[in-house]
Design a protein around this motif. Structure first.
Motif, PDB file in Angstrom:
ATOM      1  N   SER A 149      36.374-105.502  37.603  1.00  0.00           N
ATOM      2  CA  SER A 149      35.271-105.803  38.501  1.00  0.00           C
ATOM      3  C   SER A 149      33.986-106.026  37.711  1.00  0.00           C
ATOM      4  N   SER A 150      33.010-106.642  38.347  1.00  0.00           N
ATOM      5  CA  SER A 150      31.696-106.776  37.714  1.00  0.00           C
ATOM      6  C   SER A 150      30.903-105.480  37.832  1.00  0.00           C
ATOM      7  N   ARG A 151      31.355-104.564  38.700  1.00  0.00           N
ATOM      8  CA  ARG A 151      30.700-103.257  38.879  1.00  0.00           C
ATOM      9  C   ARG A 151      31.353-102.206  38.004  1.00  0.00           C
ATOM     10  N   THR A 152      30.556-101.272  37.542  1.00  0.00           N
ATOM     11  CA  THR A 152      31.065-100.137  36.780  1.00  0.00           C
ATOM     12  C   THR A 152      30.985 -98.887  37.655  1.00  0.00           C
ATOM     13  N   VAL A 153      32.100 -98.199  37.787  1.00  0.00           N
ATOM     14  CA  VAL A 153      32.190 -96.966  38.566  1.00  0.00           C
ATOM     15  C   VAL A 153      32.891 -95.932  37.708  1.00  0.00           C
ATOM     16  N   MET A 154      32.332 -94.736  37.638  1.00  0.00           N
ATOM     17  CA  MET A 154      32.912 -93.667  36.821  1.00  0.00           C
ATOM     18  C   MET A 154      33.096 -94.119  35.370  1.00  0.00           C
ATOM     19  N   GLY A 155      32.198 -94.950  34.895  1.00  0.00           N
ATOM     20  CA  GLY A 155      32.230 -95.377  33.509  1.00  0.00           C
ATOM     21  C   GLY A 155      33.222 -96.477  33.189  1.00  0.00           C
ATOM     22  N   THR A 156      33.798 -97.095  34.200  1.00  0.00           N
ATOM     23  CA  THR A 156      34.758 -98.165  33.947  1.00  0.00           C
ATOM     24  C   THR A 156      34.567 -99.285  34.953  1.00  0.00           C
ATOM     25  N   ASN A 157      35.031-100.468  34.572  1.00  0.00           N
ATOM     26  CA  ASN A 157      35.044-101.587  35.508  1.00  0.00           C
ATOM     27  C   ASN A 157      36.480-102.030  35.780  1.00  0.00           C
ATOM     28  N   GLU A 158      37.435-101.182  35.368  1.00  0.00           N
ATOM     29  CA  GLU A 158      38.846-101.454  35.599  1.00  0.00           C
ATOM     30  C   GLU A 158      39.346-100.552  36.725  1.00  0.00           C
ATOM     31  N   PHE A 159      40.127-101.134  37.630  1.00  0.00           N
ATOM     32  CA  PHE A 159      40.599-100.414  38.799  1.00  0.00           C
ATOM     33  C   PHE A 159      42.079-100.667  39.015  1.00  0.00           C
ATOM     34  N   THR A 161      42.049 -97.734  46.252  1.00  0.00           N
ATOM     35  CA  THR A 161      41.605 -98.273  44.969  1.00  0.00           C
ATOM     36  C   THR A 161      41.009 -97.135  44.158  1.00  0.00           C
ATOM     37  N   ILE A 162      41.482 -96.987  42.934  1.00  0.00           N
ATOM     38  CA  ILE A 162      41.089 -95.881  42.061  1.00  0.00           C
ATOM     39  C   ILE A 162      40.550 -96.443  40.753  1.00  0.00           C
ATOM     40  N   ALA A 163      39.470 -95.860  40.276  1.00  0.00           N
ATOM     41  CA  ALA A 163      38.936 -96.252  38.967  1.00  0.00           C
ATOM     42  C   ALA A 163      39.983 -95.925  37.899  1.00  0.00           C
ATOM     43  N   TRP A 164      40.270 -96.921  37.055  1.00  0.00           N
ATOM     44  CA  TRP A 164      41.240 -96.716  35.987  1.00  0.00           C
ATOM     45  C   TRP A 164      40.736 -95.599  35.088  1.00  0.00           C
ATOM     46  N   GLY A 165      41.592 -94.708  34.715  1.00  0.00           N
ATOM     47  CA  GLY A 165      41.202 -93.572  33.894  1.00  0.00           C
ATOM     48  C   GLY A 165      41.035 -92.307  34.717  1.00  0.00           C
ATOM     49  N   ASN A 166      40.989 -92.428  36.052  1.00  0.00           N
ATOM     50  CA  ASN A 166      40.917 -91.261  36.909  1.00  0.00           C
ATOM     51  C   ASN A 166      42.349 -90.768  37.121  1.00  0.00           C
ATOM     52  N   GLU A 167      42.868 -90.143  36.077  1.00  0.00           N
ATOM     53  CA  GLU A 167      44.272 -89.740  36.059  1.00  0.00           C
ATOM     54  C   GLU A 167      44.617 -88.752  37.169  1.00  0.00           C
TER      55      GLU A 167
END
Length: 87
Positions: free
Chosen positions: A71-81, A46-52
């Protein structure tokens, strides 16, 4: 971090701080270790969206996108994975 008895870092850099391109070797070692260690053969990441960079490396060794989610969590500035699975 140890992978298959070998010390690895998630980022190796040259003197300028630029990544040296060892991502594919790292992912290959992770896949080999997972296959040796675990019975289940389906591998996912699973990778944070935007981590190209991560997306490119994992895709480059045979992982394919299977689902995207919010997700309800934000990781690396995004909540999309994005979830990738080894093909």
């Amino acid at each position: 971090m140890m992978v298959g008895g070998t010390p690895w870092t998630t980022k190796e850099c040259d003197d300028s701080g630029a990544a040296t391109g060892n991502g594919e070797r790292y992912v290959a070692a992770v896949v080999a270790h997972a296959r040796e260690t675990f019975e289940h053969r389906r591998l996912r990441v699973t990778i944070a969206w935007g981590n190209e960079r991560a997306f490119r490396v994992w895709s480059g060794v045979g992982f394919v996108e299977v689902v995207r989610f919010v997700s309800s969590r934000t990781v690396m500035g995004t909540n999309e994975f994005v979830v990738l699975e080894f093909a």
